[in-house]
Scaffold this motif. Structure first.
Motif, PDB file in Angstrom:
ATOM      1  N   ALA A  13       0.830  -1.202   0.000  1.00  0.00           N
ATOM      2  CA  ALA A  13       0.000   0.000   0.000  1.00  0.00           C
ATOM      3  C   ALA A  13       0.868   1.257   0.000  1.00  0.00           C
ATOM      4  O   ALA A  13       0.571   2.226  -0.710  1.00  0.00           O
ATOM      5  CB  ALA A  13      -0.936   0.002   1.212  1.00  0.00           C
ATOM      6  N   CYS A  14       1.932   1.238   0.747  1.00  0.00           N
ATOM      7  CA  CYS A  14       2.838   2.396   0.780  1.00  0.00           C
ATOM      8  C   CYS A  14       3.517   2.596  -0.571  1.00  0.00           C
ATOM      9  O   CYS A  14       3.671   3.724  -1.032  1.00  0.00           O
ATOM     10  CB  CYS A  14       3.890   2.231   1.871  1.00  0.00           C
ATOM     11  SG  CYS A  14       3.204   2.413   3.538  1.00  0.00           S
ATOM     12  N   LEU A  15       3.923   1.513  -1.208  1.00  0.00           N
ATOM     13  CA  LEU A  15       4.556   1.617  -2.512  1.00  0.00           C
ATOM     14  C   LEU A  15       3.584   2.154  -3.551  1.00  0.00           C
ATOM     15  O   LEU A  15       3.932   2.999  -4.372  1.00  0.00           O
ATOM     16  CB  LEU A  15       5.118   0.271  -2.959  1.00  0.00           C
ATOM     17  CG  LEU A  15       6.336  -0.221  -2.193  1.00  0.00           C
ATOM     18  CD1 LEU A  15       6.686  -1.636  -2.634  1.00  0.00           C
ATOM     19  CD2 LEU A  15       7.519   0.709  -2.378  1.00  0.00           C
ATOM     20  N   LEU A  16       2.347   1.678  -3.537  1.00  0.00           N
ATOM     21  CA  LEU A  16       1.348   2.162  -4.482  1.00  0.00           C
ATOM     22  C   LEU A  16       1.005   3.618  -4.231  1.00  0.00           C
ATOM     23  O   LEU A  16       0.742   4.370  -5.166  1.00  0.00           O
ATOM     24  CB  LEU A  16       0.081   1.304  -4.421  1.00  0.00           C
ATOM     25  CG  LEU A  16       0.185  -0.073  -5.060  1.00  0.00           C
ATOM     26  CD1 LEU A  16      -1.077  -0.874  -4.802  1.00  0.00           C
ATOM     27  CD2 LEU A  16       0.454   0.030  -6.549  1.00  0.00           C
ATOM     28  N   ALA A  17       1.011   4.030  -2.989  1.00  0.00           N
ATOM     29  CA  ALA A  17       0.675   5.414  -2.655  1.00  0.00           C
ATOM     30  C   ALA A  17       1.721   6.383  -3.173  1.00  0.00           C
ATOM     31  O   ALA A  17       1.432   7.555  -3.401  1.00  0.00           O
ATOM     32  CB  ALA A  17       0.528   5.562  -1.136  1.00  0.00           C
ATOM     33  N   GLN A  18       2.952   5.900  -3.392  1.00  0.00           N
ATOM     34  CA  GLN A  18       4.007   6.768  -3.899  1.00  0.00           C
ATOM     35  C   GLN A  18       3.813   7.104  -5.371  1.00  0.00           C
ATOM     36  O   GLN A  18       4.334   8.081  -5.858  1.00  0.00           O
ATOM     37  CB  GLN A  18       5.367   6.099  -3.700  1.00  0.00           C
ATOM     38  CG  GLN A  18       5.757   5.979  -2.251  1.00  0.00           C
ATOM     39  CD  GLN A  18       7.056   5.213  -2.083  1.00  0.00           C
ATOM     40  OE1 GLN A  18       7.692   4.815  -3.045  1.00  0.00           O
ATOM     41  NE2 GLN A  18       7.455   4.996  -0.841  1.00  0.00           N
ATOM     42  N   GLU A  19       3.061   6.317  -6.088  1.00  0.00           N
ATOM     43  CA  GLU A  19       2.836   6.550  -7.511  1.00  0.00           C
ATOM     44  C   GLU A  19       1.364   6.840  -7.727  1.00  0.00           C
ATOM     45  O   GLU A  19       0.501   6.240  -7.121  1.00  0.00           O
ATOM     46  CB  GLU A  19       3.237   5.308  -8.307  1.00  0.00           C
ATOM     47  CG  GLU A  19       2.998   5.437  -9.772  1.00  0.00           C
ATOM     48  CD  GLU A  19       4.235   5.172 -10.577  1.00  0.00           C
ATOM     49  OE1 GLU A  19       4.338   5.737 -11.665  1.00  0.00           O
ATOM     50  OE2 GLU A  19       5.074   4.400 -10.129  1.00  0.00           O
ATOM     51  N   SER A  20       1.070   7.792  -8.581  1.00  0.00           N
ATOM     52  CA  SER A  20      -0.305   8.151  -8.881  1.00  0.00           C
ATOM     53  C   SER A  20      -0.989   7.001  -9.609  1.00  0.00           C
ATOM     54  O   SER A  20      -0.410   6.412 -10.514  1.00  0.00           O
ATOM     55  CB  SER A  20      -0.325   9.399  -9.741  1.00  0.00           C
ATOM     56  OG  SER A  20       0.363  10.450  -9.090  1.00  0.00           O
ATOM     57  N   PRO A  21      -2.240   6.697  -9.245  1.00  0.00           N
ATOM     58  CA  PRO A  21      -2.890   5.506  -9.810  1.00  0.00           C
ATOM     59  C   PRO A  21      -3.117   5.552 -11.323  1.00  0.00           C
ATOM     60  O   PRO A  21      -2.912   4.556 -12.002  1.00  0.00           O
ATOM     61  CB  PRO A  21      -4.211   5.413  -9.064  1.00  0.00           C
ATOM     62  CG  PRO A  21      -4.418   6.723  -8.408  1.00  0.00           C
ATOM     63  CD  PRO A  21      -3.079   7.358  -8.256  1.00  0.00           C
ATOM     64  N   PHE A  22      -3.506   6.691 -11.882  1.00  0.00           N
ATOM     65  CA  PHE A  22      -3.763   6.735 -13.317  1.00  0.00           C
ATOM     66  C   PHE A  22      -2.477   6.589 -14.115  1.00  0.00           C
ATOM     67  O   PHE A  22      -2.403   5.812 -15.060  1.00  0.00           O
ATOM     68  CB  PHE A  22      -4.474   8.040 -13.710  1.00  0.00           C
ATOM     69  CG  PHE A  22      -5.826   8.168 -13.092  1.00  0.00           C
ATOM     70  CD1 PHE A  22      -6.854   7.294 -13.417  1.00  0.00           C
ATOM     71  CD2 PHE A  22      -6.084   9.158 -12.162  1.00  0.00           C
ATOM     72  CE1 PHE A  22      -8.103   7.402 -12.848  1.00  0.00           C
ATOM     73  CE2 PHE A  22      -7.325   9.279 -11.582  1.00  0.00           C
ATOM     74  CZ  PHE A  22      -8.346   8.403 -11.919  1.00  0.00           C
ATOM     75  N   SER A  23      -1.462   7.342 -13.748  1.00  0.00           N
ATOM     76  CA  SER A  23      -0.208   7.261 -14.480  1.00  0.00           C
ATOM     77  C   SER A  23       0.463   5.903 -14.244  1.00  0.00           C
ATOM     78  O   SER A  23       1.100   5.366 -15.148  1.00  0.00           O
ATOM     79  CB  SER A  23       0.726   8.412 -14.112  1.00  0.00           C
ATOM     80  OG  SER A  23       0.972   8.459 -12.730  1.00  0.00           O
ATOM     81  N   ALA A  24       0.293   5.332 -13.076  1.00  0.00           N
ATOM     82  CA  ALA A  24       0.869   4.006 -12.812  1.00  0.00           C
ATOM     83  C   ALA A  24       0.215   2.954 -13.698  1.00  0.00           C
ATOM     84  O   ALA A  24       0.910   2.097 -14.261  1.00  0.00           O
ATOM     85  CB  ALA A  24       0.704   3.636 -11.343  1.00  0.00           C
TER      86      ALA A  24
END
Length: 179
Positions: A13-24
């Protein structure tokens, strides 16, 4: 075991929060398309680069060149830059080595554009084919275009008896015959 799962979920969850969901998400789709197209271009034998199922369609090599050209078109639009392409790959390159090298160079250019995309920049609009579209929309269009032509490549490969890259992992040994 439960502690491990909670810890793993928290780290994810912390790793995903570092990157924006749409651009990721768009970066993941791009990586998948880039991977199968590049592997298809590498896998197809040089002798089949001139293969056309019918006279009114591109050859396999022309498809590779067209995808390379399109990477510059889409990614330069999404970045707001002038395209660094120096000419039409599809029209000027004919050997497998030249086409594969040009494809990889075009993807390398796009890598920088995708890597620099954030949700904030993704929502900015640019002119593309005469209309205003978000940068994310341009990259989504690019991914659709990539998969459209990968589908062509798959058909060409199948017609030549070659298993396309996206099907390689799906092949499993036949189950033993039941007695």
């Amino acid at each position: 075991m439960l502690k491990f799962l909670i810890c793993a979920a928290t780290v994810s969850a912390c790793l995903l929060a570092q990157e924006s969901p749409f651009s990721a998400n768009i970066k993941v789709e791009y990586g998948l398309a880039k991977g199968v197209i590049t592997r298809a271009a590498d896998k197809m034998p040089e002798a089949n680069y001139s293969f056309k199922p019918t006279d009114d369609v591109r050859s396999f090599g022309q498809l590779v060149g067209h995808v390379a050209d399109a990477q510059y078109t889409f990614c330069s639009a999404a970045s707001g830059e002038k395209s660094p392409a120096t000419g039409s790959v599809e029209q000027t390159k004919t050997t497998k080595a030249d086409l594969v090298a040009a494809l990889k160079e075009a993807f390398a250019y796009c890598d920088k554009v995708y890597d620099g995309m954030t949700d904030a920049t993704a929502s900015q609009t640019v002119k593309f084919f005469g209309r205003d579209i978000t940068k994310l929309g341009v990259l989504a269009f690019s991914n659709m275009h990539d998969y459209e032509h990968y589908g062509n490549m798959v058909t060409y490969m199948r017609l030549k008896g070659i298993v396309p890259p996206s099907s390689e992992q799906q092949q499993r040994p036949a189950a033993p015959a039941k007695k």
